[in-house]
Scaffold this active site. Structure first.
Site, PDB file in Angstrom:
ATOM      1  N   ARG A  82       8.341   8.835  -4.351  1.00 49.37           N
ATOM      2  CA  ARG A  82       7.571   9.252  -5.528  1.00 49.37           C
ATOM      3  C   ARG A  82       6.280   9.962  -5.098  1.00 49.37           C
ATOM      4  NH1 ARG A  82       7.911   4.621  -9.940  1.00 49.37           N
ATOM      5  NH2 ARG A  82       6.024   3.837  -9.004  1.00 49.37           N
ATOM      6  N   LYS A 103       8.869  -4.824 -14.048  1.00 47.32           N
ATOM      7  CA  LYS A 103       8.481  -5.833 -15.053  1.00 47.32           C
ATOM      8  C   LYS A 103       7.883  -5.170 -16.298  1.00 47.32           C
ATOM      9  CE  LYS A 103       5.634  -8.202 -12.430  1.00 47.32           C
ATOM     10  NZ  LYS A 103       5.698  -7.430 -11.174  1.00 47.32           N
ATOM     11  N   ARG A 144      -0.167  -4.550  -1.608  1.00 46.69           N
ATOM     12  CA  ARG A 144       0.113  -5.337  -2.823  1.00 46.69           C
ATOM     13  C   ARG A 144       1.361  -6.194  -2.630  1.00 46.69           C
ATOM     14  NH1 ARG A 144       1.093  -1.470  -7.289  1.00 46.69           N
ATOM     15  NH2 ARG A 144       1.100  -3.263  -8.676  1.00 46.69           N
ATOM     16  N   ARG A 170      -0.733   8.852  -7.575  1.00 44.83           N
ATOM     17  CA  ARG A 170      -1.373   7.717  -8.256  1.00 44.83           C
ATOM     18  C   ARG A 170      -1.721   6.650  -7.231  1.00 44.83           C
ATOM     19  NH1 ARG A 170       2.993   5.566 -11.811  1.00 44.83           N
ATOM     20  NH2 ARG A 170       1.668   3.750 -11.751  1.00 44.83           N
ATOM     21  N   ARG A 194      -0.061 -16.479 -10.760  1.00 38.48           N
ATOM     22  CA  ARG A 194       0.083 -15.854  -9.439  1.00 38.48           C
ATOM     23  C   ARG A 194       0.227 -16.885  -8.317  1.00 38.48           C
ATOM     24  NH1 ARG A 194      -1.209 -10.354  -9.349  1.00 38.48           N
ATOM     25  NH2 ARG A 194      -2.265  -9.611 -11.209  1.00 38.48           N
TER      26      ARG A 194
END
Length: 201
Positions: free
Chosen positions: A127, A13, A150, A139, A88
């Site tokens: 990643r 996004k 999430r 990260r 949300r």
């Protein structure tokens, strides 16, 4: 042009929103950024939010809608805006509709980036492994366990927002598993009918 971007974390996004910002000259609005800006500016709704956050509470939908309402009155949002990561929940979507109606505004389109969630998890794991192999820190967003949490939160709370907009004929689903430029092209096609309206508004 007033748009909403829906899709799970990692769907792309942010990447696509940046391209639309450049193309149409409208701001990408994230509730986190707006919240911090309202608190820093000590606006009435920002002060309310600060009091809640200082007490360790979660900012209510009313406060978030108030912050969005203030932000879209600013000059850079007069031609339109892109809401990213909001609404949300269905309750927030309904509150947003009411607030826009009160201002005589409406959404032009809700874009949903549809992705294979297991492929997203694989991408994040890869990643993280690459970062570790290069001796780089992983990260926080690329921590596979954090990412899975999430994703679960998205599926529990936010996935229901797409059917809400679909029932109103405002949703356009885009295949988010394509190469980035192909996703951009599909979004451009979805918005092509709105361009004329965007110039007028």
């Amino acid at each position: 042009m007033r748009l909403i971007f829906l899709g799970p974390p990692g769907a792309g996004k942010g990447t696509q929103a940046v391209r639309l910002v450049e193309k149409y000259g409208i701001p990408q609005l994230s509730t986190g950024d707006m919240l911090r800006a309202a608190v820093a500016a000590a606006t009435p709704v920002g002060l309310k939010a600060k009091a809640v956050m200082d007490a360790g509470g979660l900012v209510s939908d009313d406060i978030v809608i108030g912050i969005v309402a203030d932000r879209i009155e600013e000059d850079d949002a007069r031609k339109g805006f892109i809401l990213d990561g909001f609404p949300r929940t269905v309750a927030q979507a309904e509150a947003l509709d009411r607030m826009l109606a009160e201002k005589g505004l409406k959404l032009d389109l809700v874009l949903e980036l549809v992705v294979d969630q297991s492929a997203l998890v694989d991408r994040i794991i890869k990643r993280a492994e690459e970062a570790k192999a290069q001796g780089l820190p992983v990260r926080k967003d690329d921590d596979p366990e954090v990412f899975k949490q999430r994703l679960a939160a998205y599926n529990r709370d936010t996935a229901v927002v797409a059917p809400y907009y679909k029932a109103r004929g405002q949703l356009k689903a885009i295949d988010g598993m394509q190469p980035i430029d192909a996703v951009t092209a599909d979004i451009a096609k979805a918005l092509s009918g709105l361009d004329g309206d965007a110039q007028k508004s």
